[in-house]
Motif scaffolding. Structure first.
Motif, PDB file in Angstrom:
ATOM      1  N   ALA A 121      46.547  23.792  34.308  1.00 14.53           N
ATOM      2  CA  ALA A 121      46.801  24.971  35.139  1.00 14.53           C
ATOM      3  C   ALA A 121      45.603  25.909  35.200  1.00 14.53           C
ATOM      4  N   CYS A 122      44.419  25.338  35.379  1.00  7.48           N
ATOM      5  CA  CYS A 122      43.206  26.159  35.452  1.00  7.48           C
ATOM      6  C   CYS A 122      42.224  25.553  36.439  1.00  7.48           C
ATOM      7  N   PRO A 123      41.645  26.371  37.319  1.00  8.09           N
ATOM      8  CA  PRO A 123      40.592  25.861  38.195  1.00  8.09           C
ATOM      9  C   PRO A 123      39.406  25.361  37.377  1.00  8.09           C
ATOM     10  N   SER A 124      38.563  24.560  37.992  1.00  7.27           N
ATOM     11  CA  SER A 124      37.363  24.098  37.304  1.00  7.27           C
ATOM     12  C   SER A 124      36.505  25.294  36.908  1.00  7.27           C
ATOM     13  N   PRO A 125      35.677  25.154  35.866  1.00  5.37           N
ATOM     14  CA  PRO A 125      34.850  26.281  35.421  1.00  5.37           C
ATOM     15  C   PRO A 125      33.974  26.870  36.524  1.00  5.37           C
ATOM     16  N   ALA A 126      33.516  26.049  37.438  1.00  8.14           N
ATOM     17  CA  ALA A 126      32.665  26.549  38.518  1.00  8.14           C
ATOM     18  C   ALA A 126      33.441  27.342  39.559  1.00  8.14           C
ATOM     19  N   LEU A 127      34.754  27.134  39.637  1.00  4.84           N
ATOM     20  CA  LEU A 127      35.554  27.730  40.712  1.00  4.84           C
ATOM     21  C   LEU A 127      36.550  28.788  40.232  1.00  4.84           C
ATOM     22  N   VAL A 128      36.443  29.190  38.966  1.00  7.59           N
ATOM     23  CA  VAL A 128      37.273  30.290  38.483  1.00  7.59           C
ATOM     24  C   VAL A 128      36.997  31.541  39.318  1.00  7.59           C
ATOM     25  N   LEU A 129      38.055  32.273  39.685  1.00  3.44           N
ATOM     26  CA  LEU A 129      37.900  33.482  40.504  1.00  3.44           C
ATOM     27  C   LEU A 129      37.453  34.642  39.614  1.00  3.44           C
ATOM     28  N   ARG A 130      36.152  34.699  39.401  1.00  2.33           N
ATOM     29  CA  ARG A 130      35.622  35.680  38.459  1.00  2.33           C
ATOM     30  C   ARG A 130      35.676  37.110  38.990  1.00  2.33           C
ATOM     31  N   GLY A 131      35.851  37.296  40.271  1.00  3.98           N
ATOM     32  CA  GLY A 131      35.917  38.640  40.821  1.00  3.98           C
ATOM     33  C   GLY A 131      37.326  39.152  41.033  1.00  3.98           C
ATOM     34  N   SER A 132      38.327  38.476  40.483  1.00  2.00           N
ATOM     35  CA  SER A 132      39.711  38.857  40.753  1.00  2.00           C
ATOM     36  C   SER A 132      40.113  40.159  40.083  1.00  2.00           C
ATOM     37  N   GLY A 133      39.455  40.529  38.994  1.00  2.00           N
ATOM     38  CA  GLY A 133      39.672  41.842  38.382  1.00  2.00           C
ATOM     39  C   GLY A 133      41.040  42.078  37.785  1.00  2.00           C
ATOM     40  N   VAL A 134      41.708  41.030  37.323  1.00  2.00           N
ATOM     41  CA  VAL A 134      43.031  41.211  36.742  1.00  2.00           C
ATOM     42  C   VAL A 134      42.961  42.117  35.513  1.00  2.00           C
ATOM     43  N   HIS A 135      41.885  41.989  34.738  1.00  2.00           N
ATOM     44  CA  HIS A 135      41.810  42.783  33.501  1.00  2.00           C
ATOM     45  C   HIS A 135      41.651  44.279  33.772  1.00  2.00           C
ATOM     46  N   GLU A 136      41.370  44.633  35.029  1.00  2.00           N
ATOM     47  CA  GLU A 136      41.212  46.045  35.388  1.00  2.00           C
ATOM     48  C   GLU A 136      42.380  46.587  36.207  1.00  2.00           C
ATOM     49  N   LEU A 137      43.415  45.800  36.409  1.00  2.00           N
ATOM     50  CA  LEU A 137      44.559  46.249  37.197  1.00  2.00           C
ATOM     51  C   LEU A 137      45.281  47.406  36.506  1.00  2.00           C
ATOM     52  N   SER A 138      45.940  48.215  37.313  1.00  2.00           N
ATOM     53  CA  SER A 138      46.816  49.230  36.730  1.00  2.00           C
ATOM     54  C   SER A 138      47.924  48.534  35.952  1.00  2.00           C
ATOM     55  N   ARG A 139      48.567  49.270  35.104  1.00  2.00           N
ATOM     56  CA  ARG A 139      49.612  48.664  34.279  1.00  2.00           C
ATOM     57  C   ARG A 139      50.744  48.066  35.123  1.00  2.00           C
ATOM     58  N   PRO A 140      51.265  48.780  36.130  1.00  2.00           N
ATOM     59  CA  PRO A 140      52.322  48.166  36.950  1.00  2.00           C
ATOM     60  C   PRO A 140      51.845  46.907  37.671  1.00  2.00           C
ATOM     61  N   ASP A 141      50.604  46.944  38.183  1.00  2.00           N
ATOM     62  CA  ASP A 141      50.087  45.775  38.897  1.00  2.00           C
ATOM     63  C   ASP A 141      49.846  44.600  37.955  1.00  2.00           C
ATOM     64  N   LEU A 142      49.405  44.888  36.736  1.00  2.00           N
ATOM     65  CA  LEU A 142      49.225  43.826  35.755  1.00  2.00           C
ATOM     66  C   LEU A 142      50.564  43.183  35.420  1.00  2.00           C
ATOM     67  N   ALA A 143      51.572  43.996  35.207  1.00  2.00           N
ATOM     68  CA  ALA A 143      52.896  43.459  34.907  1.00  2.00           C
ATOM     69  C   ALA A 143      53.419  42.620  36.072  1.00  2.00           C
ATOM     70  N   GLU A 144      53.170  43.069  37.296  1.00  2.00           N
ATOM     71  CA  GLU A 144      53.603  42.312  38.475  1.00  2.00           C
ATOM     72  C   GLU A 144      52.882  40.970  38.565  1.00  2.00           C
ATOM     73  N   HIS A 145      51.583  40.980  38.288  1.00  2.00           N
ATOM     74  CA  HIS A 145      50.797  39.736  38.303  1.00  2.00           C
ATOM     75  C   HIS A 145      51.341  38.742  37.283  1.00  2.00           C
ATOM     76  N   LEU A 146      51.592  39.205  36.082  1.00  2.00           N
ATOM     77  CA  LEU A 146      52.096  38.328  35.024  1.00  2.00           C
ATOM     78  C   LEU A 146      53.493  37.818  35.344  1.00  2.00           C
ATOM     79  N   ASP A 147      54.297  38.680  35.935  1.00  2.00           N
ATOM     80  CA  ASP A 147      55.652  38.276  36.314  1.00  2.00           C
ATOM     81  C   ASP A 147      55.612  37.157  37.355  1.00  2.00           C
ATOM     82  N   ALA A 148      54.651  37.237  38.290  1.00  2.00           N
ATOM     83  CA  ALA A 148      54.536  36.212  39.332  1.00  2.00           C
ATOM     84  C   ALA A 148      54.169  34.845  38.750  1.00  2.00           C
TER      85      ALA A 148
END
Length: 258
Positions: A121-148
């Motif tokens: 369940a992981c993209p190849s190392p070259a194709l990881v979405l490094r600009g997705s910024g999940v670690h900087e999401l607001s708390r509600p948005d982070l919880a929503e991402h994890l829930d999805a």
């Protein structure tokens, strides 16, 4: 330090039973509990160890690591005692990128390399979405991402006190994943096996197939119906394949049984 007292290692199968070893890396925020089912399903000749990173479970009071270079350096030292038998590295979700970077680090440092690498369940190392910024999401948005993604229990996401304890480690793990700088290098000289799902929002079939470029040996991709939760639903199929491929790779590797 013995394996049983090493804080980096959660041993989920007795040491005496393993001719082979599987070292596992969990998803962001995850720990040993992620692979509890593997202990039930893997055959008796596979010794199961799960990497327990700082900031979770028994290491909750420790500061989590936030950069890949620092993390694999610490892991190279901490896991040295596990490399005495043929072993595979298995990474789930963001843990697959850590397993890959560690395999490179071990190769380049002259350590005994893994016999096989398993990415789930992981993209190849070259194709990881490094600009997705999940670690900087607001708390509600982070919880929503994890829930999805559907891999974090609702009790953690919906209970403020529990989420308070969980949030630092999951943010740190996403930072490790999203800020890792991929460097093109020689392919790994070991088989790479990839597992993915057709409806997983974190991957696509092309990003899974791209792992093929990271090995000079055999490559396989197994696709399952469903979403990110296929890891648990199809666990027995995954563990059967991992055990068979780990044994086969060890048999084909000169000196692997030493």
């Amino acid at each position: 330090m013995s394996i049983s007292t090493n804080p980096w290692i959660a041993r989920l199968r007795p040491a005496s039973s393993g001719r082979y070893r599987l070292i596992c890396f969990a998803h962001a925020g995850g720990g040993a509990a992620t692979f509890r089912g593997f202990a039930q399903d893997l055959p008796e000749d596979v010794d199961l160890c799960v990497v327990r990173l700082p900031g979770r479970e028994s290491r909750l009071r420790e500061l989590p690591v936030r950069k890949m270079g620092e993390l694999v350096g610490l892991l190279e030292e901490a896991l040295d005692e596990l490399l005495d038998v043929p072993y595979g590295l298995f990474g789930y979700c963001s843990g697959a990128l850590t397993a890959f970077e560690l395999a490179r680090r071990l190769r380049d440092g002259g350590n005994r390399p893994p016999t096989a690498l398993f990415a789930c369940a992981c993209p190849s190392p070259a194709l990881v979405l490094r600009g997705s910024g999940v670690h900087e999401l607001s708390r509600p948005d982070l919880a929503e991402h994890l829930d999805a993604l559907g891999i974090i229990p609702d009790t953690i996401l919906n209970t403020p006190g529990l989420f308070d304890m969980f949030e630092p480690s999951v943010r740190a793990d996403y930072e490790v994943y999203e800020t890792d700088e991929y460097v093109a290098a020689a392919p790994l000289d070991l088989p790479v096996s990839v597992f993915g799902a057709t409806e997983d929002p974190s991957t696509t079939v092309p990003t899974l197939l791209d792992w093929r470029g990271e090995t000079s040996k055999d490559f396989s991709l197994r696709l399952f119906p469903g979403d990110h939760g296929f890891f648990e639903k199809d666990r027995r199929v995954i563990t059967d394949a991992v055990a068979a491929e780990l044994r086969g790779a060890a048999a084909r590797t000169p000196g692997a049984g030493r």
